[in-house]
Scaffold this motif. Structure first.
Motif, short mmCIF file in Angstrom:
data_model
loop_
_atom_site.label_atom_id
_atom_site.label_comp_id
_atom_site.label_asym_id
_atom_site.label_seq_id
_atom_site.Cartn_x
_atom_site.Cartn_y
_atom_site.Cartn_z
N ARG A 111 0.81 -1.23 0.00
CA ARG A 111 0.00 0.00 0.00
C ARG A 111 0.84 1.27 0.00
NH1 ARG A 111 -2.44 -2.76 4.08
NH2 ARG A 111 -1.63 -1.31 5.63
N GLN A 112 1.86 1.33 0.86
CA GLN A 112 2.57 2.58 1.12
C GLN A 112 3.99 2.62 0.56
OE1 GLN A 112 2.50 3.62 5.30
NE2 GLN A 112 0.57 2.57 5.59
N GLY A 113 4.52 1.49 0.11
CA GLY A 113 5.92 1.43 -0.28
C GLY A 113 6.80 1.31 0.95
N LEU A 114 8.09 1.48 0.74
CA LEU A 114 9.04 1.43 1.86
C LEU A 114 9.17 2.83 2.45
CD1 LEU A 114 11.86 -0.81 0.33
CD2 LEU A 114 10.16 -1.46 2.06
N LEU A 115 8.92 2.94 3.73
CA LEU A 115 9.03 4.20 4.45
C LEU A 115 10.09 4.05 5.53
CD1 LEU A 115 5.20 4.89 4.85
CD2 LEU A 115 6.76 5.86 3.14
N PRO A 116 10.72 5.16 5.92
CA PRO A 116 11.82 5.04 6.89
C PRO A 116 11.39 4.77 8.32
CG PRO A 116 11.45 7.33 6.31
CD PRO A 116 10.56 6.51 5.42
N GLY A 117 10.13 4.88 8.62
CA GLY A 117 9.70 4.68 10.01
C GLY A 117 10.31 5.76 10.89
N THR A 118 10.97 5.36 11.96
CA THR A 118 11.57 6.35 12.86
C THR A 118 12.94 6.82 12.37
OG1 THR A 118 12.56 4.60 14.21
CG2 THR A 118 10.38 5.39 14.87
N ARG A 119 13.48 6.16 11.35
CA ARG A 119 14.78 6.55 10.83
C ARG A 119 14.64 7.69 9.82
NH1 ARG A 119 17.53 0.66 9.67
NH2 ARG A 119 17.83 0.09 11.84
N ARG A 120 15.76 8.18 9.37
CA ARG A 120 15.77 9.28 8.41
C ARG A 120 15.63 8.78 6.97
NH1 ARG A 120 15.51 13.86 10.25
NH2 ARG A 120 16.65 14.79 8.58
N ASP A 121 16.03 7.53 6.72
CA ASP A 121 16.01 6.97 5.37
C ASP A 121 15.64 5.49 5.41
OD1 ASP A 121 17.21 9.10 3.54
OD2 ASP A 121 18.75 8.99 5.10
#
Length: 181
Positions: A111-121
């Motif tokens: 749905r959203q792709g890869l997101l960094p979560g709490t990280r910057r990248d």
């Protein structure tokens, strides 16, 4: 877990996410004064010597940390949740990179792709083997393939950390190849 391994985990926490946990000051490029780190570590009840610190940096299998040339400053190679600019240059990646995850995140990544979560990248690996190791930390690894040329064509930029991890702010799912499920 060895004492050095425990201290390495604490270093990751302090240098990537929680410098405030022991009152450390991280500069805008992620560097911390080694003398300050050793002093604040001792103040927090963690005896860490200069020799142990160097051994952790040199022996870490993932090269998570870097010392400057005169070994007076240290930083984490990547993975920060605190606001730092590591001044990593933009690089052209190989045609494909890999991302290791676990099955429970696959629907969300679709749905959203890869997101960094709490990280910057988002962290990507150059090999399937490394991605499998990363994914396996949370269970049975699922390896996603990242098509880099379409990302580059569409204006995305990649950076590579000193320890070889490829970094990108996010990866929309249309650039990912999912394993047959």
């Amino acid at each position: 877990m060895s004492t050095l391994e425990q201290k390495s985990k604490l270093l990751s926490r302090w240098l990537r996410h929680r410098p405030d946990a022991i009152g450390l000051e991280i500069d805008k490029h992620g560097w911390v004064d080694v003398a300050e780190l050793l002093l604040k570590s001792a103040g927090a009840g963690i005896a860490l010597t200069q020799d142990e610190l160097v051994q952790i940096v040199v022996d870490n299998d993932k090269q998570r940390f870097s010392l400057n040339v005169d070994r007076t400053r240290i930083r984490a190679a990547q993975g920060h949740s605190v606001d730092v600019d590591l001044k990593l240059p933009v690089k052209t990646p190989p045609p494909v990179l890999f991302h290791g995850t676990v099955q429970k995140f696959i629907a969300s990544i679709h749905r959203q792709g890869l997101l960094p979560g709490t990280r910057r990248d988002v962290h990507l690996s150059a090999t399937k083997e490394t991605a499998a190791e990363v994914g396996a930390r949370r269970g049975a690894a699922v390896i996603l393939v990242v098509e880099t040329h379409p990302l580059l064509r569409d204006g995305y930029q990649f950076r590579r950390s000193e320890n070889g991890v490829w970094l990108i702010p996010s990866v929309p799912s249309k650039y990912l190849r999912f394993p047959d499920t």
